[in-house]
Motif scaffolding. Structure first.
Motif, short mmCIF file in Angstrom:
data_model
loop_
_atom_site.label_atom_id
_atom_site.label_comp_id
_atom_site.label_asym_id
_atom_site.label_seq_id
_atom_site.Cartn_x
_atom_site.Cartn_y
_atom_site.Cartn_z
N SER A 159 9.28 -5.77 -10.97
CA SER A 159 9.59 -6.22 -12.73
C SER A 159 7.45 -5.62 -12.50
N TYR A 160 7.07 -5.15 -13.47
CA TYR A 160 6.41 -5.13 -13.85
C TYR A 160 6.21 -5.51 -15.02
N TYR A 161 4.48 -6.38 -15.58
CA TYR A 161 4.47 -6.74 -17.35
C TYR A 161 3.08 -6.11 -17.63
N VAL A 169 -4.51 0.88 -6.39
CA VAL A 169 -3.61 1.42 -8.00
C VAL A 169 -3.50 -0.40 -8.20
N ILE A 170 -3.12 -0.05 -9.90
CA ILE A 170 -2.64 -1.43 -10.00
C ILE A 170 -2.93 -2.89 -8.88
N ALA A 171 -4.51 -3.00 -8.72
CA ALA A 171 -4.84 -4.00 -7.05
C ALA A 171 -6.22 -4.85 -7.42
N GLY A 188 14.84 2.35 1.73
CA GLY A 188 14.90 3.29 -0.37
C GLY A 188 13.97 2.60 -1.28
N ASN A 189 14.02 3.03 -1.86
CA ASN A 189 13.58 2.28 -3.04
C ASN A 189 13.93 2.75 -4.16
N GLU A 190 13.58 2.06 -5.57
CA GLU A 190 14.64 2.34 -6.31
C GLU A 190 15.34 3.12 -6.96
N ILE A 231 0.79 -1.04 -0.16
CA ILE A 231 -0.22 -0.19 -0.77
C ILE A 231 1.08 1.23 -0.71
N GLU A 232 1.21 2.24 -0.71
CA GLU A 232 1.26 3.35 -0.99
C GLU A 232 0.78 4.29 -1.27
N HIS A 233 1.06 5.16 -0.28
CA HIS A 233 0.35 7.09 0.06
C HIS A 233 0.01 7.15 -1.85
N LEU A 234 -1.06 7.10 -2.74
CA LEU A 234 -0.32 7.30 -4.74
C LEU A 234 -1.67 6.90 -4.42
N GLY A 235 -2.82 7.49 -5.13
CA GLY A 235 -3.64 7.29 -6.43
C GLY A 235 -4.88 7.19 -5.02
N LEU A 288 2.69 -8.29 -3.98
CA LEU A 288 1.67 -7.96 -5.25
C LEU A 288 1.55 -6.29 -5.23
N ALA A 289 2.49 -5.87 -6.17
CA ALA A 289 2.18 -4.40 -6.60
C ALA A 289 0.91 -3.97 -6.62
N GLN A 290 0.08 -3.49 -6.12
CA GLN A 290 -0.60 -3.28 -4.84
C GLN A 290 -1.54 -3.44 -4.52
N ALA A 323 6.58 12.59 -5.64
CA ALA A 323 6.68 11.58 -6.83
C ALA A 323 5.63 11.27 -8.01
N TRP A 324 4.47 11.39 -7.33
CA TRP A 324 2.51 11.43 -8.01
C TRP A 324 1.94 12.95 -8.74
N GLN A 325 2.79 14.25 -8.37
CA GLN A 325 1.95 14.59 -9.10
C GLN A 325 1.38 15.60 -8.41
#
Ligand code: AHR
Length: 493
Positions: free
Chosen positions: A242-244, A352-354, A170-172, A25-29, A346-348, A95-97
């Motif tokens: 990795s994302y596909y 969000v891509i869930a 950290g991340n990426e 779970i990210e603070h995103l969307g 599993l992200a996420q 990061a996500w504006q």
């Protein structure tokens, strides 16, 4: 088509770590705001967490949840999210504006995770911050009391320390898109020092260093070597992401993309072993595949998104059957590497891509990818066995000759069960599957669950939330996998 699958009690891959079925779970969307948290929703609990979402998360049986990012963490000031909610600042999330209201922070998320039956896997900001902020955060979360940050936690109503065990450094950090992007050398030194100090605060914690953001990064390989050379003694896992996506529209090729994940894991494992030998270390470096999924459906839509709003709808991929089969194959690949990959996310998790989607003020539902994940998380326990496959194949574009069958087998001695996970990639042909299990007493088939559809693009949406659902097939002597299907076949002995 006929296919055979051979396993043997004497040929295990390794024990499956339950943390293989973690999420994120990210603070995103709409993951946090309008996802797990919606105070005005009819199912909301006393803290504003949606009960319908919580029920679906519990059904997925997720043991760990990575938080709070992702790209978001590289600009995050964790202190913004503690204390009285009315006094928390609103910040620009570069990061996500978007605008981050900080209504949810570490204390609330820890409580959400507890209610969901999961452990938090915390990430620290090594983009704009460093040793001191990470040290303080471990103190806030894990130190019992009598110091500035541990007492602050107690004042905030949490007397007992959280004992958060898993921490991402950290991340990426290899990605130019990351706030505070670093060279391998810059990151490696910072991660080693930050990790050392975090373990001084709490020696029980386990650390995950950033590997490459994906295997296509220009620095892939050299990044891992450099990070491991500096961090080998202090960290416990190296991360992979990795994302596909079916970007070319070639479904056959897309269904074979787990071969990329497989090769990625093999390559990173080889680098870990190379550095282990170089350092003459006794320690095996384990892998944390802490971001993986299908992600491509929402890419164009996201480019149109208005900036600087609170919780804009971002990364809202609507998944179809084909995507669920890919997720099934990726889960099978993780099981094939159970000896090395000890954690995966599993992200996420929500919106969000869930696997779980929500409508504001409305319902929550399971996307197609929910089901293979749920099955693997519930039944993929015990020991992963080497599975020898004999099956016709096809030409899968960049992945070359690929068998129509993808399969993994797990064995739970205590429950006296074998579980076969199997994807039939063939578009039109059924597959008669014969299992031979050496060293096991006679097997009795107890269940065959299948996820399929006549339309490979069928998806669950707000309007049709139950279009693609698993079904249980009647038990017969022969095991037949329908075309384009995800299957879970369970045996007892
Ligand atoms: O999961 C979405 C994003 O993908 C994460 O924030 C980032 O780490 C990755 O690039």
């Amino acid at each position: 088509m006929k296919a055979s699958l051979r396993v043997s009690r004497s040929a295990p891959i390794g024990a499956v770590d339950p943390r293989l079925f973690g999420s994120f779970i990210e603070h995103l969307g709409h993951a946090v705001y309008g996802g797990i948290y919606e105070p005005g929703h009819s199912s909301a609990d006393d803290m504003g967490f949606r009960g319908d979402v919580m029920a679906l998360v519990r059904e997925l049986n997720v043991p760990i949840v990575r938080y709070p990012g992702g790209n978001f963490v590289s600009g995050y000031r964790w202190e913004d999210g503690i204390g009285p909610a009315a006094q928390r600042p609103r910040r620009l999330d570069l990061a996500w504006q978007s605008i981050e209201p900080n209504e949810i922070g570490i204390d609330e998320f820890q409580e959400w995770a507890r209610r969901a039956g999961a452990e938090v896997m915390m990430a620290v900001n090594l983009g704009t911050r460093g040793v001191e902020a990470a040290q303080d955060l471990v103190e806030y979360c894990n130190f019992p009391g009598g110091t500035k940050w541990s007492d602050q936690r107690r004042e905030n109503g949490r007397a007992a320390p959280y004992g958060i065990r898993y921490w991402c450094l950290g991340n990426e950090m290899d990605g130019p898109w990351q706030i505070g992007h670093k060279t391998a050398e810059e990151y490696a030194r910072l991660a080693a020092e930050t990790g050392k100090v975090m373990k001084w605060v709490d020696p029980e914690i386990e650390l995950i260093a950033c590997g490459s953001s994906n295997s296509g990064m220009p620095t892939f390989g050299e990044w891992e070597r450099c990070v491991l050379r500096h961090c080998y003694d202090v960290v416990d896992y190296l991360s992979l992401h990795s994302y596909y996506g079916n970007r070319s529209g070639d479904g056959g090729e897309y269904l074979a993309c787990c071969r990329d994940m497989d090769q990625f894991i093999r390559n990173v494992s080889a680098i870990c072993d190379e550095v282990q030998r170089e350092r003459k270390s006794e320690k095996t470096m384990y892998l944390s595949f802490d971001e993986w999924n299908v992600w491509f459906h929402s890419n164009d839509q996201d480019k149109q998104q208005e900036k600087w709003t609170v919780a804009p709808p971002l990364l809202e991929d609507v998944y179809n059957l084909e995507d669920a089969l890919v997720v099934g194959c990726l889960l099978i690949t993780l099981l094939h590497h159970a000896d090395r990959v000890k954690m995966a996310c599993l992200a996420q998790l929500v919106n969000v891509i869930a696997p779980i989607m929500t409508e504001t003020g409305g319902r929550a539902w399971a996307q197609t990818i929910f089901f293979p994940f749920c099955h693997a998380s519930r039944f993929g326990r015990g020991v992963s066995l080497q599975a020898e496959i004999d099956c016709p194949g096809y030409e899968a574009g960049q992945y070359g000759d690929t068998a129509y069958l993808e399969s993994a087998v797990t064995w739970e001695e205590a429950a006296r069960t074998l579980t076969v996970f199997a994807v039939n990639r063939a578009e039109k042909d059924t597959m008669a599957l014969e299992l031979s299990a050496e060293g096991f007493p006679a097997l009795t088939k107890t269940e065959h669950i299948v996820l399929r559809s006549d339309d490979r693009y069928a998806a669950n949406t707000a309007a049709q939330p139950e279009r693609v659902r698993p079904e249980t097939l009647p038990l017969t002597d022969e095991t037949v996998l329908p075309p384009l299907s995800w299957n879970v076949i369970r045996y007892s002995y």
